[in-house]
Design an enzyme around this catalytic site. Structure first.
Site, PDB file in Angstrom:
ATOM      1  N   GLY A   1       0.841  -1.199   0.000  1.00 28.26           N
ATOM      2  CA  GLY A   1       0.000   0.000   0.000  1.00 28.26           C
ATOM      3  C   GLY A   1       0.872   1.243   0.000  1.00 28.26           C
TER       4      GLY A   1
ATOM      5  N   GLY B   1      -0.443   4.659  -1.078  1.00 28.05           N
ATOM      6  CA  GLY B   1      -1.634   5.139  -0.376  1.00 28.05           C
ATOM      7  C   GLY B   1      -1.324   6.321   0.537  1.00 28.05           C
TER       8      GLY B   1
ATOM      9  CB  VAL C   1      -1.152   5.484   6.021  1.00 28.89           C
ATOM     10  CG1 VAL C   1      -0.210   5.274   7.200  1.00 28.89           C
ATOM     11  CG2 VAL C   1      -2.453   6.094   6.507  1.00 28.89           C
TER      12      VAL C   1
ATOM     13  CG  ASP D   1       0.955   0.845  -4.212  1.00 34.64           C
ATOM     14  OD1 ASP D   1       0.083   1.217  -3.400  1.00 34.64           O
ATOM     15  OD2 ASP D   1       2.122   1.275  -4.210  1.00 34.64           O
TER      16      ASP D   1
ATOM     17  CB  THR E   1      -9.080  -0.920  10.048  1.00 34.46           C
ATOM     18  OG1 THR E   1      -9.374  -0.324   8.787  1.00 34.46           O
ATOM     19  CG2 THR E   1      -8.322   0.056  10.914  1.00 34.46           C
TER      20      THR E   1
ATOM     21  CB  ALA F   1      -1.083  -1.346  15.694  1.00 33.29           C
TER      22      ALA F   1
ATOM     23  CG  HIS G   1     -11.960   8.362  10.499  1.00 36.14           C
ATOM     24  ND1 HIS G   1     -12.519   7.940  11.679  1.00 36.14           N
ATOM     25  CD2 HIS G   1     -10.636   8.040  10.569  1.00 36.14           C
ATOM     26  CE1 HIS G   1     -11.588   7.379  12.430  1.00 36.14           C
ATOM     27  NE2 HIS G   1     -10.435   7.426  11.790  1.00 36.14           N
ATOM     28  CG  HIS G   2     -10.391  10.227   5.392  1.00 40.15           C
ATOM     29  ND1 HIS G   2     -10.513   9.287   4.400  1.00 40.15           N
ATOM     30  CD2 HIS G   2      -9.645   9.631   6.365  1.00 40.15           C
ATOM     31  CE1 HIS G   2      -9.865   8.183   4.736  1.00 40.15           C
ATOM     32  NE2 HIS G   2      -9.324   8.366   5.930  1.00 40.15           N
TER      33      HIS G   2
ATOM     34  CE  LYS H   1     -11.822   4.343   9.442  1.00 38.62           C
ATOM     35  NZ  LYS H   1     -10.738   3.431   9.062  1.00 38.62           N
TER      36      LYS H   1
ATOM     37  N   GLY I   1     -11.315   1.081  13.155  1.00 38.47           N
ATOM     38  CA  GLY I   1     -10.668   0.069  13.990  1.00 38.47           C
ATOM     39  C   GLY I   1     -10.384   0.610  15.379  1.00 38.47           C
TER      40      GLY I   1
HETATM   41  N1  LIG Z   1      -3.543   1.650  12.305  1.00 41.81           N
HETATM   42  C1  LIG Z   1      -3.397   2.940  12.024  1.00 41.81           C
HETATM   43  O1  LIG Z   1      -2.747   3.706  12.762  1.00 41.81           O
HETATM   44  C2  LIG Z   1      -4.013   3.471  10.783  1.00 41.81           C
HETATM   45  C3  LIG Z   1      -4.719   2.635   9.969  1.00 41.81           C
HETATM   46  N2  LIG Z   1      -5.231   3.089   8.786  1.00 41.81           N
HETATM   47  C4  LIG Z   1      -5.842   2.074   7.940  1.00 41.81           C
HETATM   48  O2  LIG Z   1      -4.916   1.745   6.901  1.00 41.81           O
HETATM   49  C5  LIG Z   1      -5.628   1.365   5.725  1.00 41.81           C
HETATM   50  C6  LIG Z   1      -5.153   2.220   4.564  1.00 41.81           C
HETATM   51  O3  LIG Z   1      -5.519   3.575   4.789  1.00 41.81           O
HETATM   52  P1  LIG Z   1      -5.160   4.730   3.753  1.00 41.81           P
HETATM   53  O4  LIG Z   1      -3.694   4.830   3.546  1.00 41.81           O
HETATM   54  O5  LIG Z   1      -5.912   5.917   4.197  1.00 41.81           O
HETATM   55  O6  LIG Z   1      -5.845   4.144   2.413  1.00 41.81           O
HETATM   56  P2  LIG Z   1      -5.483   4.450   0.884  1.00 41.81           P
HETATM   57  O7  LIG Z   1      -6.683   4.013   0.085  1.00 41.81           O
HETATM   58  O8  LIG Z   1      -4.985   5.830   0.728  1.00 41.81           O
HETATM   59  O9  LIG Z   1      -4.269   3.459   0.578  1.00 41.81           O
HETATM   60  C7  LIG Z   1      -4.405   2.084   0.411  1.00 41.81           C
HETATM   61  C8  LIG Z   1      -3.341   1.638  -0.569  1.00 41.81           C
HETATM   62  O10 LIG Z   1      -3.341   0.213  -0.628  1.00 41.81           O
HETATM   63  C9  LIG Z   1      -3.201  -0.166  -1.987  1.00 41.81           C
HETATM   64  N3  LIG Z   1      -3.678  -1.526  -2.187  1.00 41.81           N
HETATM   65  C10 LIG Z   1      -4.933  -1.978  -2.392  1.00 41.81           C
HETATM   66  N4  LIG Z   1      -4.925  -3.303  -2.548  1.00 41.81           N
HETATM   67  C11 LIG Z   1      -3.642  -3.704  -2.436  1.00 41.81           C
HETATM   68  C12 LIG Z   1      -2.993  -4.969  -2.498  1.00 41.81           C
HETATM   69  N5  LIG Z   1      -3.674  -6.095  -2.717  1.00 41.81           N
HETATM   70  N6  LIG Z   1      -1.644  -5.012  -2.329  1.00 41.81           N
HETATM   71  C13 LIG Z   1      -0.937  -3.891  -2.106  1.00 41.81           C
HETATM   72  N7  LIG Z   1      -1.492  -2.664  -2.053  1.00 41.81           N
HETATM   73  C14 LIG Z   1      -2.836  -2.583  -2.217  1.00 41.81           C
HETATM   74  C15 LIG Z   1      -4.019   0.869  -2.724  1.00 41.81           C
HETATM   75  O11 LIG Z   1      -3.655   0.864  -4.096  1.00 41.81           O
HETATM   76  P3  LIG Z   1      -4.738   1.392  -5.174  1.00 41.81           P
HETATM   77  O12 LIG Z   1      -5.022   2.803  -4.805  1.00 41.81           O
HETATM   78  O13 LIG Z   1      -4.020   1.221  -6.454  1.00 41.81           O
HETATM   79  O14 LIG Z   1      -5.943   0.513  -5.019  1.00 41.81           O
HETATM   80  C16 LIG Z   1      -3.571   2.133  -1.995  1.00 41.81           C
HETATM   81  O15 LIG Z   1      -2.363   2.617  -2.511  1.00 41.81           O
HETATM   82  C17 LIG Z   1      -7.110   1.493   6.091  1.00 41.81           C
HETATM   83  O16 LIG Z   1      -7.610   0.257   6.538  1.00 41.81           O
HETATM   84  C18 LIG Z   1      -7.092   2.497   7.239  1.00 41.81           C
HETATM   85  O17 LIG Z   1      -8.211   2.378   8.073  1.00 41.81           O
HETATM   86  C19 LIG Z   1      -5.089   4.374   8.396  1.00 41.81           C
HETATM   87  C20 LIG Z   1      -4.441   5.271   9.189  1.00 41.81           C
HETATM   88  C21 LIG Z   1      -3.834   4.888  10.440  1.00 41.81           C
HETATM   89  O1  LIG Z   2      -8.729   5.121   7.767  1.00 37.32           O
HETATM   90  C1  LIG Z   2      -8.137   5.954   8.509  1.00 37.32           C
HETATM   91  O2  LIG Z   2      -7.878   7.096   8.136  1.00 37.32           O
HETATM   92  C2  LIG Z   2      -7.771   5.535   9.859  1.00 37.32           C
HETATM   93  N1  LIG Z   2      -7.951   4.298  10.202  1.00 37.32           N
HETATM   94  C3  LIG Z   2      -7.654   3.725  11.462  1.00 37.32           C
HETATM   95  C4  LIG Z   2      -8.919   3.270  12.134  1.00 37.32           C
HETATM   96  O3  LIG Z   2      -9.824   2.772  11.450  1.00 37.32           O
HETATM   97  O4  LIG Z   2      -9.010   3.362  13.357  1.00 37.32           O
HETATM   98  C5  LIG Z   2      -6.787   4.600  12.326  1.00 37.32           C
HETATM   99  C6  LIG Z   2      -7.107   6.068  12.219  1.00 37.32           C
HETATM  100  O5  LIG Z   2      -8.339   6.279  12.819  1.00 37.32           O
HETATM  101  C7  LIG Z   2      -7.111   6.503  10.773  1.00 37.32           C
END
Ligand SMILES: NC(=O)C1=CN([C@@H]2O[C@H](COP(=O)(O)OP(=O)(O)OC[C@H]3O[C@@H](n4cnc5c(N)ncnc54)[C@H](OP(=O)(O)O)[C@@H]3O)[C@@H](O)[C@H]2O)C=CC1
Ligand SMILES: O=C(O)C1=N[C@H](C(=O)O)C[C@H](O)C1
Length: 251
Positions: free
Chosen positions: A11, A14, A16, A37, A81, A106, A136-137, A140, A146
């Protein structure tokens, strides 16, 4: 000094993942060896010799990614998540066949959010009512977040342990959904608003007073120090770990 840790990011393009790649490249003790990705070949992680994979992808694909990592003996630090008990049980089963491999799930890597969850659980038995509002945005994928799920579970566990009464709620009519989702007996409300990043409030109330515990992630850099903590620690924690708390000295 420990050798540099070879890290792959799933990812990587993406929201994050971009910040995680930057942090891994900047840190002195980690090296970014693979970025994968949706349209890339996951085998690249093996070809590049990744020792630890960081996954910030999508709840719909994360289990396939983790099965691949576990089968190849690659440790995983997971921010994605969508983990319920069934998924955690499945991970335990896969890990049982891969001694040495570690997976960290986490729900939130930001230190403020981890403390917010901890404070909420600590306060919960002292109040009649506790509800969680996560904001959130709108891009999501999942609701509730999560973090909100985990917070509600921690609150419910703390109240069970303390023998707290059920929360007061006389609602008997209205529109479905108006009282939010019931997570382990705790009401969780999810807002999706353009302009927001990741925010949560826990509202606690008892006779004549309320306490609000609020956390705001204003920028996704808030997650990267915690991700690096996980990357550095995971090889020493084989098996499944849920929550970054266990890798932090919080007592
Ligand atoms: N635990 C924490 O602290 C946090 C958790 N999160 C969680 O992290 C996740 C991602 O969030 P976010 O970055 O906002 O999402 P984004 O949609 O911005 O990014 C997700 C990325 O994953 C890629 N992707 C999709 N499928 C695959 C695959 N099979 N293999 C590899 N890459 C893949 C997507 O590519 P493409 O766009 O080409 O589909 C995209 O680049 C969510 O579940 C979010 O809730 C977010 C923030 C903090
Ligand atoms: O999708 C997000 O943006 C985030 N996802 C995580 C969650 O589902 O708790 C962490 C944070 O809230 C950002």
């Amino acid at each position: 000094m420990r050798p540099v840790i070879k890290v792959g990011v799933l990812g990587a393009r993406g929201k994050v993942g971009t910040e995680v790649c930057r942090a891994v490249e900047t840190a002195q003790d980690t090296e970014l060896v693979a970025t994968v990705d949706a349209d890339d070949d996951i085998e690249e992680l093996v070809r590049a010799g990744a020792q630890v994979v960081v996954d910030f992808t999508h709840p719909g694909v994360v289990m396939d990614n983790l099965r691949f990592c576990i089968e190849h003996g690659i440790h995983a630090v997971v921010g994605t998540t969508g983990f319920d008990q069934a998924r955690l049980d499945q991970l335990e089963e896969w890990l049982a066949d891969a001694p040495g491999a570690g997976v960290l799930i986490a729900p939130n890597f930001s230190i403020g959010a981890i403390l917010m969850m901890r404070f909420a659980a600590q306060a919960a038995p002292f109040f009649d009512s506790v509800e969680v509002v996560e904001l959130h945005h709108p891009d999501k994928a999942d609701a509730p977040s999560g973090t909100a799920r985990r917070t509600a579970e921690l609150i419910a566990a703390a109240r069970r342990e303390a023998g707290s009464d059920p929360m007061p709620d006389a609602t008997s009519t209205g529109i479905d959904g108006a009282r939010g989702a019931d997570v382990d007996g705790v009401r969780v409300h999810a807002l999706r608003v353009r302009g927001l990043v990741a925010h949560q409030e826990v509202l606690l109330g008892t006779a004549g007073e309320t306490l609000t515990i609020r956390h705001d992630s204003l920028d996704r850099v808030s997650f990267t120090p915690g991700v690096l903590v996980g990357v550095r620690a995971i090889a020493d924690h084989p098996g499944l770990t849920v929550g970054l708390d266990s890798f932090l000295d919080l007592e």
